[in-house]
Design a protein around this motif. Sequence first.
Motif, short mmCIF file in Angstrom:
data_model
loop_
_atom_site.label_atom_id
_atom_site.label_comp_id
_atom_site.label_asym_id
_atom_site.label_seq_id
_atom_site.Cartn_x
_atom_site.Cartn_y
_atom_site.Cartn_z
N ARG A 182 -43.47 22.58 94.69
CA ARG A 182 -43.54 24.03 94.93
C ARG A 182 -44.26 24.33 96.24
O ARG A 182 -43.80 25.14 97.04
CB ARG A 182 -44.23 24.72 93.76
CG ARG A 182 -44.32 26.22 93.92
CD ARG A 182 -45.00 26.84 92.73
NE ARG A 182 -45.15 28.27 92.94
CZ ARG A 182 -45.93 29.03 92.22
NH1 ARG A 182 -46.60 28.52 91.21
NH2 ARG A 182 -46.02 30.30 92.47
N ALA A 229 -35.91 24.04 87.85
CA ALA A 229 -36.82 25.16 88.08
C ALA A 229 -37.05 25.88 86.76
O ALA A 229 -36.13 26.07 85.98
CB ALA A 229 -36.20 26.13 89.09
N GLY A 230 -38.31 26.26 86.50
CA GLY A 230 -38.62 27.06 85.33
C GLY A 230 -38.85 26.29 84.05
O GLY A 230 -38.79 26.86 82.97
N SER A 231 -39.16 25.01 84.13
CA SER A 231 -39.45 24.24 82.91
C SER A 231 -40.87 24.55 82.43
O SER A 231 -41.65 25.19 83.14
CB SER A 231 -39.30 22.74 83.18
OG SER A 231 -40.44 22.23 83.84
N ILE A 232 -41.21 24.04 81.25
CA ILE A 232 -42.57 24.24 80.73
C ILE A 232 -43.55 23.23 81.33
O ILE A 232 -44.76 23.39 81.19
CB ILE A 232 -42.61 24.15 79.18
CG1 ILE A 232 -42.15 22.78 78.71
CG2 ILE A 232 -41.80 25.28 78.58
CD1 ILE A 232 -42.38 22.53 77.22
N LYS A 233 -43.06 22.21 82.03
CA LYS A 233 -43.94 21.22 82.66
C LYS A 233 -44.56 21.85 83.90
O LYS A 233 -43.90 22.57 84.65
CB LYS A 233 -43.16 19.98 83.05
CG LYS A 233 -42.58 19.21 81.88
CD LYS A 233 -43.65 18.54 81.08
CE LYS A 233 -43.69 17.07 81.37
NZ LYS A 233 -44.69 16.36 80.60
N THR A 234 -45.83 21.57 84.11
CA THR A 234 -46.54 22.15 85.25
C THR A 234 -47.05 21.07 86.19
O THR A 234 -47.19 19.91 85.82
CB THR A 234 -47.72 23.02 84.78
OG1 THR A 234 -48.61 22.21 84.02
CG2 THR A 234 -47.25 24.20 83.97
N GLY A 267 -49.36 25.09 88.91
CA GLY A 267 -48.67 25.72 87.78
C GLY A 267 -47.22 25.31 87.76
O GLY A 267 -46.90 24.13 87.85
N LYS A 268 -46.32 26.30 87.68
CA LYS A 268 -44.89 26.00 87.67
C LYS A 268 -44.53 25.21 88.93
O LYS A 268 -45.02 25.50 90.02
CB LYS A 268 -44.06 27.28 87.63
CG LYS A 268 -44.25 28.08 86.38
CD LYS A 268 -43.35 27.57 85.30
CE LYS A 268 -43.46 28.49 84.07
NZ LYS A 268 -42.67 28.02 82.97
N THR A 269 -43.67 24.23 88.76
CA THR A 269 -43.23 23.42 89.90
C THR A 269 -41.78 23.04 89.71
O THR A 269 -41.19 23.31 88.66
CB THR A 269 -44.12 22.17 90.07
OG1 THR A 269 -43.89 21.60 91.35
CG2 THR A 269 -43.88 21.14 88.98
N GLY A 279 -35.58 25.20 81.63
CA GLY A 279 -35.37 25.36 83.06
C GLY A 279 -33.91 25.27 83.45
O GLY A 279 -33.04 25.05 82.61
#
Length: 173
Positions: free
Chosen positions: A83, A129-134, A138-140, A159
Amino acid sequence: MNTFKPNLLVLLMTLLLAVLLSACSKNDEVVQSLHDAVAIESADECHLCGMLISNFSGPKGELFRKGLTQAEGNSVKKFCSTRDMFSFYLDPENKRNVTTMLVHDMSKSPWETPKDQYFIDAHSAWFVAGSIKTGAMGKTLASFSKQKDAQAFAAEFGGKVIDFTQVDLSVLM
């Protein structure tokens, strides 16, 4: 009567050879602009945010800029997350100067501690994009060398699967 002169033939052959060599040299420039990944050391800070890169999980990024050499010590810019790397890259002033972008292949590397030997060219990577993994910020964007691996990751962690050309500022938000 043949009015074609040998000198004209030599000239035409020389021009054809020059065109062919010119095309080859352009391909060589592309190959020469690609760089190998540089190991992320424990003291390396993110070029964008200044955080220690190795303190965070998730894929990291590296990019190389035109005109900067290894001798200057500034040829690679390292980022704590994909990101942050894309946030830097998408600035038009930076975008036009980038020669190579590398990201971790998360189908081969553990999320908690990505391994430097698994860097891949970001231009050919698939992203989730937009997965729960950070990651560090944060979001990446989770990065993968194969679309099927990105799809499997998205099925498990949510995502949307996108390619390099679809990454823009709206995706990073």
